[in-house]
Enzyme design. Sequence first.
Site, PDB file in Angstrom:
ATOM      1  N   LYS A  84      34.038  37.149  46.826  1.00  0.00           N
ATOM      2  CA  LYS A  84      33.966  38.323  45.967  1.00  0.00           C
ATOM      3  C   LYS A  84      32.685  39.079  46.291  1.00  0.00           C
ATOM      4  CE  LYS A  84      34.140  39.566  41.032  1.00  0.00           C
ATOM      5  NZ  LYS A  84      34.316  39.034  39.665  1.00  0.00           N
ATOM      6  N   SER A 159      37.964  40.848  37.139  1.00  0.00           N
ATOM      7  CA  SER A 159      37.391  41.701  38.162  1.00  0.00           C
ATOM      8  C   SER A 159      37.483  41.129  39.571  1.00  0.00           C
ATOM      9  CB  SER A 159      35.926  41.981  37.832  1.00  0.00           C
ATOM     10  OG  SER A 159      35.172  40.780  37.845  1.00  0.00           O
ATOM     11  N   SER A 183      37.476  37.048  34.425  1.00  0.00           N
ATOM     12  CA  SER A 183      37.612  37.679  35.737  1.00  0.00           C
ATOM     13  C   SER A 183      38.004  36.764  36.888  1.00  0.00           C
ATOM     14  CB  SER A 183      36.309  38.415  36.102  1.00  0.00           C
ATOM     15  OG  SER A 183      36.155  39.544  35.285  1.00  0.00           O
TER      16      SER A 183
END
Length: 462
Positions: A84, A159, A183
Amino acid sequence: MKTINPPLSYAPIHELAQQIESRQLSPVELAEASIERAAGLNPKLNAFVTMTAELALAQARQAEEEIMRGAYRGPLHGIPIVHKDLYYTKGIRTTCSSKILADFVPDHDATTVAKLHAAGSVLLGKVQTHEFACGASTSSPHFGPCLNPWNTDHVPGGSSGGSGAAVAAGIAYMGTGSDTGGSIRIPAACCGVVGIKPTYGRVSKHGVFPMVWSLDHAGPLTRSVKDASICLDIMSGFDAKDESTVDLPAPGMRDYGDSLKGVKLGIPTEFYYENISADVEAALHAAMAKFRELGAEIVEVKLPMIHRAQGIAMAICLGELSAIHEEWIATRPQDYGPDVRLMLESGKDLPASAYLQAQRARHLVVQDYLDALSGVDALLTPTTPITAPRAGDFEGSLQLARLTMPTNLTGLPSLSMPCGFSPAGLPVNMQLIGRPFEEATVLGIGHVYEQNTDWHTRHPAL
């Protein structure tokens, strides 16, 4: 070494590891296949911010050389992964999918990045997050929206949407995620993969750009529960650079054999099963039936304070978020996307007393969960109240964190894993919530369920 057929895009890590260790499978050819798949599918999904194909091939060649001389490092040796784009990677830009950090190149690795690198993993690149992790759709105004592999008209959740999309699409075998309000678990649910938010303090957050210091967690997204356990073990451990971490052994995964006889699962009578879609409700009731079939006892539990959790969490979130971005929101407000800017400006107006009262009230919700869990092994809930909303459906995206945020507030371990599909073909995930530092229990229960269902074997028709 030689490759074997059929194609291995969706093979689990634990099976690939056996083939790599026994020299049946070449890490170089596995990396080449992943790079080729990324190049072919990323134009449809927009999961990547930065691809690192040359680095991946160099790491794969190193892995192959080490394995050929008997220096096998373990189950991630030679396995392609993604990070990420909140995770600091030395010499590789870390944008947080933002304009503000569009050219930021860290001079050090996040602790978890270093651990996964030391385990021999192969880095395919950095993948999208909702800007600064402040949302559940991963729709970036700066890098374009990331899309769902099951249906590109829909969001992948957020996210950590880039990791969810890359893992679900068979590009990467694992993706790192961060979880402040869900997330890791939300993109796992929207993309039909496995994601675990560990107990607060289990995994270091050093070098992961913060959203909310006291709610942030780091963890993996994978395509199976066993793979999640493998990756979590590598990521776990005390880190002197993160004062929140604890010095405990890696959690592992409890072995229940092929039966859950004696296991008790709690079904909350409040909140979690209210205002959920018919698709999600049907999948969860089917999951309950399967658990009973496997020998588990299903009992009702109460969470009397649960309806206060969201307000408490949002006060903490807005207060800490605005503090983290205090300088930039004052000097560069125009460089934020509209939704993130609104959150930051709302946080500026939050009285300090509201933040402090929320932190004081937090323990009431924690105690509620500990009481509920005192008589059961885990709680069984939906992960999200709806399946992945359409891209641009702002109201739908706002709903996604409702059922995940409470365990960021409590810090309890929470596993999100597939348990069905909607009639439209979108994944549904359930959530198993455990006692503090009992990841082994929720992973073990989830593994037995997974081995007796086929949801994890279904993949998007890309």
